[in-house]
Scaffold this motif. Structure first.
Motif, PDB file in Angstrom:
ATOM      1  N   TYR A  63     -33.458   3.361  -7.080  1.00 48.16           N
ATOM      2  CA  TYR A  63     -34.789   2.514  -7.864  1.00 48.16           C
ATOM      3  C   TYR A  63     -35.364   2.033  -6.848  1.00 48.16           C
ATOM      4  O   TYR A  63     -36.641   1.191  -7.438  1.00 48.16           O
ATOM      5  N   GLY A  74     -38.515   3.040  -5.934  1.00 50.17           N
ATOM      6  CA  GLY A  74     -39.651   2.975  -6.314  1.00 50.17           C
ATOM      7  C   GLY A  74     -40.048   1.788  -7.547  1.00 50.17           C
ATOM      8  O   GLY A  74     -41.281   1.651  -7.189  1.00 50.17           O
ATOM      9  N   TRP A  75     -39.524   1.745  -8.542  1.00 51.01           N
ATOM     10  CA  TRP A  75     -39.322   1.181 -10.036  1.00 51.01           C
ATOM     11  C   TRP A  75     -39.346   0.150  -9.678  1.00 51.01           C
ATOM     12  O   TRP A  75     -40.711  -0.868  -9.861  1.00 51.01           O
ATOM     13  N   LEU A  76     -38.303  -0.564  -8.712  1.00 50.91           N
ATOM     14  CA  LEU A  76     -38.547  -1.842  -8.188  1.00 50.91           C
ATOM     15  C   LEU A  76     -39.766  -2.122  -7.373  1.00 50.91           C
ATOM     16  O   LEU A  76     -40.621  -3.760  -8.099  1.00 50.91           O
ATOM     17  N   SER A 117     -43.133  -1.076  -7.963  1.00 51.66           N
ATOM     18  CA  SER A 117     -44.197  -1.132  -8.253  1.00 51.66           C
ATOM     19  C   SER A 117     -44.018  -2.013 -10.266  1.00 51.66           C
ATOM     20  O   SER A 117     -45.081  -2.776 -10.510  1.00 51.66           O
ATOM     21  N   LYS A 118     -42.489  -2.638 -10.168  1.00 51.82           N
ATOM     22  CA  LYS A 118     -42.727  -3.127 -11.229  1.00 51.82           C
ATOM     23  C   LYS A 118     -42.437  -5.696 -11.060  1.00 51.82           C
ATOM     24  O   LYS A 118     -42.642  -6.238 -10.812  1.00 51.82           O
ATOM     25  N   ASP A 130     -35.651  -4.409 -20.586  1.00 49.74           N
ATOM     26  CA  ASP A 130     -36.617  -3.335 -19.795  1.00 49.74           C
ATOM     27  C   ASP A 130     -35.400  -2.077 -19.394  1.00 49.74           C
ATOM     28  O   ASP A 130     -34.081  -2.832 -18.944  1.00 49.74           O
ATOM     29  N   THR A 177     -34.800   0.951 -17.977  1.00 43.58           N
ATOM     30  CA  THR A 177     -34.671   0.880 -15.706  1.00 43.58           C
ATOM     31  C   THR A 177     -33.693  -0.340 -15.745  1.00 43.58           C
ATOM     32  O   THR A 177     -33.234  -0.153 -14.638  1.00 43.58           O
ATOM     33  N   TYR A 179     -35.824  -5.605  -4.308  1.00 39.22           N
ATOM     34  CA  TYR A 179     -36.461  -4.915  -3.878  1.00 39.22           C
ATOM     35  C   TYR A 179     -36.326  -4.440  -1.905  1.00 39.22           C
ATOM     36  O   TYR A 179     -36.134  -3.882  -1.674  1.00 39.22           O
TER      37      TYR A 179
END
Length: 153
Positions: free
Chosen positions: A26, A28-30, A32-33, A58, A60, A136
């Motif tokens: 996770y 990359g997602w963390l 980006s958000k 969300d 994800t 993150y």
């Protein structure tokens, strides 16, 4: 646990590496958000009827929360750790994570626990962990430490 020898460090790595690997998916997602609000509030009064408002998350984020709940990091007594290390604010959490060593992985897990456990009763906590960067920071630091101690010399 004896951290003065490689065996103590390897015991920590053996215990937590699979969980860190799972949560690392996770990252990359963390990243980006970070800074975004991932929670919306559904207000039925804007439609029909007069029922209560409730949070909508969300997808994800919900998968991430479920993944963390399955790890060894969840500790219902995380508050004792916060008191011991005098962690009071988000800045304290991020500062501790930045300075953390391999022996502090459990403490970083307790920081994750705070957000996941409190999120069950306070709807905004799960989203706050993403937007303030604590999720993150903790997971990337854990991953960095495990990679450091497992790479061949």
């Amino acid at each position: 646990m004896d951290l003065k020898n490689k065996a103590g460090i390897m015991a920590i790595i053996d215990e937590y590496s699979s969980d860190v690997l799972e949560l690392g998916r996770y990252l990359g997602w963390l990243e980006s958000k970070r800074g975004e609000n991932l929670m919306d509030v559904y207000d039925p009064s804007k439609g029909e009827g007069g029922t209560i408002k409730f949070p909508v998350y969300d997808g994800t984020l919900m998968n991430f929360v479920r993944a963390v709940e399955k790890t060894k990091f969840i500790n219902r007594n995380y508050q004792y750790t916060f008191n011991k290390y005098r962690i009071r604010t988000v800045a304290d959490e991020l500062s501790f994570i930045e300075k953390a060593e391999i022996k502090d992985i459990k403490v970083m897990g307790d920081i994750l626990s705070k957000y996941i456990i409190k999120g069950r009763t306070k709807g905004s906590m799960w989203s706050e962990g993403v937007s303030n960067g604590v999720y993150y920071a903790a997971i990337s630091k854990m991953k960095e430490l495990i990679e450091f101690w497992t790479k061949p010399f």
